[in-house]
Design an enzyme around this catalytic site. Structure first.
Site, PDB file in Angstrom:
ATOM      1  CB  THR A  99      -1.012   0.027   1.230  1.00 17.17           C
ATOM      2  OG1 THR A  99      -2.027  -0.936   1.095  1.00 17.17           O
ATOM      3  CG2 THR A  99      -1.439   1.328   1.403  1.00 17.17           C
ATOM      4  CB  THR A 133       5.047   9.608   9.670  1.00 15.74           C
ATOM      5  OG1 THR A 133       5.182   9.914  10.884  1.00 15.74           O
ATOM      6  CG2 THR A 133       5.771   8.673   8.696  1.00 15.74           C
ATOM      7  CG  ASP A 134       7.299  12.238  13.728  1.00 13.21           C
ATOM      8  OD1 ASP A 134       6.868  11.285  13.453  1.00 13.21           O
ATOM      9  OD2 ASP A 134       7.328  12.880  14.729  1.00 13.21           O
ATOM     10  CD  GLU A 135       6.787   6.282  13.514  1.00 12.31           C
ATOM     11  OE1 GLU A 135       7.279   5.196  12.981  1.00 12.31           O
ATOM     12  OE2 GLU A 135       5.845   6.156  14.348  1.00 12.31           O
ATOM     13  CE1 TYR A 159       3.269   4.276   8.552  1.00 11.27           C
ATOM     14  CE2 TYR A 159       4.805   5.121  10.580  1.00 11.27           C
ATOM     15  CZ  TYR A 159       3.794   5.105   9.456  1.00 11.27           C
ATOM     16  OH  TYR A 159       2.865   6.590   9.407  1.00 11.27           O
ATOM     17  CB  SER A 160       9.574   4.812   9.569  1.00 14.62           C
ATOM     18  OG  SER A 160      10.358   3.848   9.872  1.00 14.62           O
ATOM     19  CE  LYS A 163       3.206   7.642   5.327  1.00 14.07           C
ATOM     20  NZ  LYS A 163       1.914   7.768   4.633  1.00 14.07           N
ATOM     21  CE1 TYR A 216       3.913  -2.611  23.487  1.00  5.93           C
ATOM     22  CE2 TYR A 216       4.682  -1.279  21.653  1.00  5.93           C
ATOM     23  CZ  TYR A 216       3.832  -2.028  22.333  1.00  5.93           C
ATOM     24  OH  TYR A 216       2.942  -2.394  21.501  1.00  5.93           O
ATOM     25  NE  ARG A 302       6.280  -0.121  18.300  1.00 10.84           N
ATOM     26  CZ  ARG A 302       5.607   0.961  18.144  1.00 10.84           C
ATOM     27  NH1 ARG A 302       6.262   2.016  17.904  1.00 10.84           N
ATOM     28  NH2 ARG A 302       4.146   0.759  18.430  1.00 10.84           N
ATOM     29  N   PRO A 303      10.966  -4.014  19.126  1.00  7.74           N
ATOM     30  CG  PRO A 303      10.913  -6.127  17.875  1.00  7.74           C
ATOM     31  CD  PRO A 303       9.844  -5.088  18.862  1.00  7.74           C
TER      32      PRO A 303
HETATM   33  P1  NAD Z   1      -5.321   4.718   9.683  1.00  6.65           P
HETATM   34  O1  NAD Z   1      -4.562   3.391   9.818  1.00  6.65           O
HETATM   35  O2  NAD Z   1      -6.148   4.985  10.916  1.00  6.65           O
HETATM   36  O3  NAD Z   1      -5.987   4.742   8.433  1.00  6.65           O
HETATM   37  C1  NAD Z   1      -5.577   4.460   6.774  1.00  6.65           C
HETATM   38  C2  NAD Z   1      -6.864   4.405   6.059  1.00  6.65           C
HETATM   39  O4  NAD Z   1      -6.270   3.942   4.828  1.00  6.65           O
HETATM   40  C3  NAD Z   1      -7.687   3.332   6.476  1.00  6.65           C
HETATM   41  O5  NAD Z   1      -9.127   3.731   6.392  1.00  6.65           O
HETATM   42  C4  NAD Z   1      -7.634   2.119   5.490  1.00  6.65           C
HETATM   43  O6  NAD Z   1      -8.792   1.393   5.254  1.00  6.65           O
HETATM   44  C5  NAD Z   1      -7.193   2.967   4.125  1.00  6.65           C
HETATM   45  N1  NAD Z   1      -6.403   2.149   3.308  1.00  6.65           N
HETATM   46  C6  NAD Z   1      -5.092   1.386   3.635  1.00  6.65           C
HETATM   47  N2  NAD Z   1      -4.658   0.687   2.677  1.00  6.65           N
HETATM   48  C7  NAD Z   1      -5.382   1.353   1.470  1.00  6.65           C
HETATM   49  C8  NAD Z   1      -5.394   1.045   0.196  1.00  6.65           C
HETATM   50  N3  NAD Z   1      -4.328   0.271  -0.351  1.00  6.65           N
HETATM   51  N4  NAD Z   1      -6.259   1.867  -0.611  1.00  6.65           N
HETATM   52  C9  NAD Z   1      -7.244   2.538  -0.298  1.00  6.65           C
HETATM   53  N5  NAD Z   1      -7.245   2.850   1.139  1.00  6.65           N
HETATM   54  C10 NAD Z   1      -6.356   2.121   2.140  1.00  6.65           C
HETATM   55  O7  NAD Z   1      -4.086   5.778   9.430  1.00  6.65           O
HETATM   56  P2  NAD Z   1      -4.160   7.335  10.189  1.00  6.65           P
HETATM   57  O8  NAD Z   1      -3.455   7.202  11.622  1.00  6.65           O
HETATM   58  O9  NAD Z   1      -5.291   7.786   9.688  1.00  6.65           O
HETATM   59  O10 NAD Z   1      -2.735   7.825   9.154  1.00  6.65           O
HETATM   60  C11 NAD Z   1      -3.314   8.436   7.913  1.00  6.65           C
HETATM   61  C12 NAD Z   1      -2.152   9.021   7.050  1.00  6.65           C
HETATM   62  O11 NAD Z   1      -1.618   9.761   8.076  1.00  6.65           O
HETATM   63  C13 NAD Z   1      -0.751   7.789   6.839  1.00  6.65           C
HETATM   64  O12 NAD Z   1      -0.580   8.062   5.735  1.00  6.65           O
HETATM   65  C14 NAD Z   1       0.045   7.914   8.137  1.00  6.65           C
HETATM   66  O13 NAD Z   1       1.266   7.456   7.663  1.00  6.65           O
HETATM   67  C15 NAD Z   1       0.024   9.162   8.297  1.00  6.65           C
HETATM   68  N6  NAD Z   1       0.384   9.856   9.674  1.00  6.65           N
HETATM   69  C16 NAD Z   1      -0.267   9.228  10.675  1.00  6.65           C
HETATM   70  C17 NAD Z   1       0.167   9.882  12.003  1.00  6.65           C
HETATM   71  C18 NAD Z   1      -0.561   9.166  13.363  1.00  6.65           C
HETATM   72  O14 NAD Z   1      -0.154   9.567  14.330  1.00  6.65           O
HETATM   73  N7  NAD Z   1      -1.669   8.599  13.163  1.00  6.65           N
HETATM   74  C19 NAD Z   1       1.143  10.948  12.043  1.00  6.65           C
HETATM   75  C20 NAD Z   1       1.790  11.175  10.995  1.00  6.65           C
HETATM   76  C21 NAD Z   1       1.459  10.713   9.691  1.00  6.65           C
HETATM   77  O1  DAU Z   2       5.167   9.846  14.708  1.00  6.01           O
HETATM   78  C1  DAU Z   2       3.908   9.632  13.828  1.00  6.01           C
HETATM   79  C2  DAU Z   2       3.783   8.142  13.919  1.00  6.01           C
HETATM   80  O2  DAU Z   2       3.001   8.108  15.173  1.00  6.01           O
HETATM   81  C3  DAU Z   2       2.677   7.760  12.732  1.00  6.01           C
HETATM   82  O3  DAU Z   2       3.379   7.980  11.503  1.00  6.01           O
HETATM   83  C4  DAU Z   2       1.977   6.325  12.853  1.00  6.01           C
HETATM   84  O4  DAU Z   2       1.183   6.113  11.864  1.00  6.01           O
HETATM   85  C5  DAU Z   2       1.517   6.118  14.276  1.00  6.01           C
HETATM   86  O5  DAU Z   2       1.279   5.062  14.463  1.00  6.01           O
HETATM   87  C6  DAU Z   2       2.413   6.613  15.409  1.00  6.01           C
HETATM   88  O6  DAU Z   2       3.634   5.774  15.589  1.00  6.01           O
HETATM   89  P1  DAU Z   2       4.288   5.311  17.046  1.00  6.01           P
HETATM   90  O7  DAU Z   2       4.826   4.072  16.937  1.00  6.01           O
HETATM   91  O8  DAU Z   2       4.913   6.358  17.703  1.00  6.01           O
HETATM   92  O9  DAU Z   2       2.754   5.237  17.764  1.00  6.01           O
HETATM   93  P2  DAU Z   2       2.139   4.016  18.766  1.00  6.01           P
HETATM   94  O10 DAU Z   2       0.835   4.633  19.253  1.00  6.01           O
HETATM   95  O11 DAU Z   2       2.161   2.634  18.143  1.00  6.01           O
HETATM   96  O12 DAU Z   2       2.978   4.188  19.883  1.00  6.01           O
HETATM   97  C7  DAU Z   2       3.465   5.432  20.710  1.00  6.01           C
HETATM   98  C8  DAU Z   2       4.619   5.047  21.702  1.00  6.01           C
HETATM   99  O13 DAU Z   2       4.008   4.208  22.739  1.00  6.01           O
HETATM  100  C9  DAU Z   2       5.776   4.191  21.041  1.00  6.01           C
HETATM  101  O14 DAU Z   2       7.100   4.825  21.661  1.00  6.01           O
HETATM  102  C10 DAU Z   2       5.231   2.712  21.435  1.00  6.01           C
HETATM  103  C11 DAU Z   2       4.743   3.144  22.847  1.00  6.01           C
HETATM  104  N1  DAU Z   2       3.558   2.008  23.082  1.00  6.01           N
HETATM  105  C12 DAU Z   2       2.826   1.909  22.337  1.00  6.01           C
HETATM  106  C13 DAU Z   2       1.739   0.900  22.361  1.00  6.01           C
HETATM  107  C14 DAU Z   2       0.576   0.711  21.291  1.00  6.01           C
HETATM  108  C15 DAU Z   2       3.756   1.203  24.328  1.00  6.01           C
HETATM  109  O15 DAU Z   2       4.638   1.576  25.112  1.00  6.01           O
HETATM  110  N2  DAU Z   2       2.619   0.394  24.593  1.00  6.01           N
HETATM  111  C16 DAU Z   2       1.740   0.074  23.584  1.00  6.01           C
HETATM  112  O16 DAU Z   2       0.982  -0.857  23.785  1.00  6.01           O
END
Ligand code: NAD
Ligand code: DAU
Length: 367
Positions: A99, A133-135, A159-160, A163, A216, A302-303
């Site tokens: 994707t 993303t900032d990742e 993931y990162s 992206k 974690y 987390r690894p």
């Molecule tokens: P999410 O996982 O909640 O939503 C992703 C959406 O994309 C879902 O509705 C899913 O059905 C759709 N999708 C997945 N694969 C698809 C495909 N092949 N075709 C069409 N639709 C598809 O993600 P989110 O947290 O809302 O993140 C949205 C965007 O923002 C992503 O690109 C993510 O990398 C970026 N982002 C997220 C965060 C965060 O903290 N969540 C921060 C910075 C950037």
């Molecule tokens: O920085 C932007 C990113 O933030 C986005 O690009 C990603 O889509 C989004 O998922 C998010 O990534 P993180 O890995 O930072 O988010 P997550 O919520 O998974 O984890 C946040 C922090 O908390 C991370 O250091 C891992 C830790 N964690 C997470 C979970 C789910 C725990 O300690 N325990 C947990 O159960």
């Protein structure tokens, strides 16, 4: 005019669609595959609204994307769709490559074909906004300055890396073909409709169920938290005034350690939904709990866990005048309240399958 949004049934995408249509009558074509993370219930208030055209489909389906572009003639494509969860990418990276990399490539090709054939004025005004993303910047040491747009991409997780690859494709489609692209790199979002696999919503729903709150490693990792509506306002602003070919970092200036976040959530729940009054028991021991923080449990790390993210958002503030409206304190209170007000939404999105891997990786405390 019309805009086309991908991934508009996910967490950020659905907040964006709802905010957009609350402020504008410009229709949205919403292309979403409805993976586990896509939820049409997020958009229930738009049922029957002719300004919202929902299409279930894959961004990698070039014929479908070309048909949608030809039919709706959008002035912009806003690309949210992605596989977004780091733990899932460690467990199974394939979907992330399909994707985030292949899907973005096919989307770019379909958009390029459409854009190339537009009349001059529309070609010049068209925008492809890539939500990233900032990742992609990797990890920071404790005293490093926050990530600026000039930082190198040094992604550490599947993931990162996926992206980062998509960012490079978007950049190349601008430099090689002239496609008017904008890229935003945002820090961690939180708020309504956040899938409870991510830290903040997981801690809220687990606490209310008396389940362990899995931290974690040592929980001293730092993330820079932004309320999702502020991310949406930043994207609207970049779409409106961003310079094609530029990237904009978006963040809330809210660096917090994970343990701080979890304690803040527990304190808010103690205030808004006291455990004793709700009869919450520790799911492991069956004993009643008094304070939600009693559920905090350290589990294996987390690894490849990135230690610290922080965003330097001065460019978007200086050039486009954007600033977040919420502080962490106001945003997290709204978020906890939203989850308390929407128990049915939580119940309907919770699925067990992927938690089996989480339980194996981090221990049964997370099951
Ligand atoms: P999410 O996982 O909640 O939503 C992703 C959406 O994309 C879902 O509705 C899913 O059905 C759709 N999708 C997945 N694969 C698809 C495909 N092949 N075709 C069409 N639709 C598809 O993600 P989110 O947290 O809302 O993140 C949205 C965007 O923002 C992503 O690109 C993510 O990398 C970026 N982002 C997220 C965060 C965060 O903290 N969540 C921060 C910075 C950037
Ligand atoms: O920085 C932007 C990113 O933030 C986005 O690009 C990603 O889509 C989004 O998922 C998010 O990534 P993180 O890995 O930072 O988010 P997550 O919520 O998974 O984890 C946040 C922090 O908390 C991370 O250091 C891992 C830790 N964690 C997470 C979970 C789910 C725990 O300690 N325990 C947990 O159960």
């Amino acid at each position: 005019m019309t805009i086309l949004v991908t991934g508009g049934a996910g967490f950020i995408g659905s907040n964006f669609v709802l905010d957009w249509l609350a402020q504008s009558d410009e229709p949205i074509v919403n292309l979403d595959k409805l993976t586990y993370a896509g939820n049409r219930e997020n958009l229930a208030t738009l049922e029957g609204d002719p300004r919202h055209i929902f299409v279930q489909g894959d961004i990698g389906d070039r014929a479908l994307v070309e048909r949608l572009l030809g039919q709706h003639r959008p002035r912009a494509v806003l690309h949210f769709a992605a596989e977004s969860h780091v733990d899932r990418s460690i467990h199974g990276p394939e979907d992330f490559i399909q994707t985030n990399v292949v899907g973005t490539f096919r989307l770019l090709e379909a958009v390029r074909a459409y854009w190339s054939a537009l009349p001059d004025a529309q070609r010049a005004a068209f925008r492809f906004l890539h939500v990233s993303t900032d990742e992609v910047y990797g990890t920071l040491g404790p005293t490093d300055p926050p990530f600026a747009e000039t930082n190198r991409h040094e992604p550490n997780s599947p993931y990162s890396a996926s992206k980062a690859a998509s960012d490079h494709l978007v950049r190349a489609w601008h430099h090689t073909y002239g496609l008017p692209v904008l890229t935003t790199n945002c820090s961690n979002n939180y708020g309504p409709y956040h899938f409870p696999e991510k830290l903040i919503p997981l801690m809220i729903v687990n606490a209310l169920a008396g389940k362990p709150l899995p931290i974690y490693g040592d929980g001293q990792q730092v993330r820079d938290w932004l309320y999702v509506k502020d991310h949406c306002s930043a994207i609207r602003r970049v779409l409106q005034a961003g310079r094609p070919g530029e990237t904009y970092n978006i963040g809330g200036c809210n660096e917090k350690r994970n343990l701080e976040i979890v304690h803040a959530i527990c304190a808010l729940l103690d205030e808004l939904a006291p455990a004793a009054a709700r009869g919450v028991r520790d799911a492991r021991s069956g004993q009643p709990i008094e304070r939600y923080a009693e559920l905090i449990t350290h589990v294996p790390d987390r690894p490849g866990h990135d230690r610290r993210y922080a965003i330097d958002a001065r460019k978007i503030e200086r050039e486009l005048g954007w600033r977040p409206a919420e502080t962490f304190e106001t945003g997290i209170r709204k978020t906890v309240q939203w989850y308390l007000d929407h128990p049915q939404w939580v119940q309907r999105v919770q699925s067990g399958a992927y938690r089996e891997w989480v339980a194996r990786q981090y221990g049964t405390a997370t099951a």
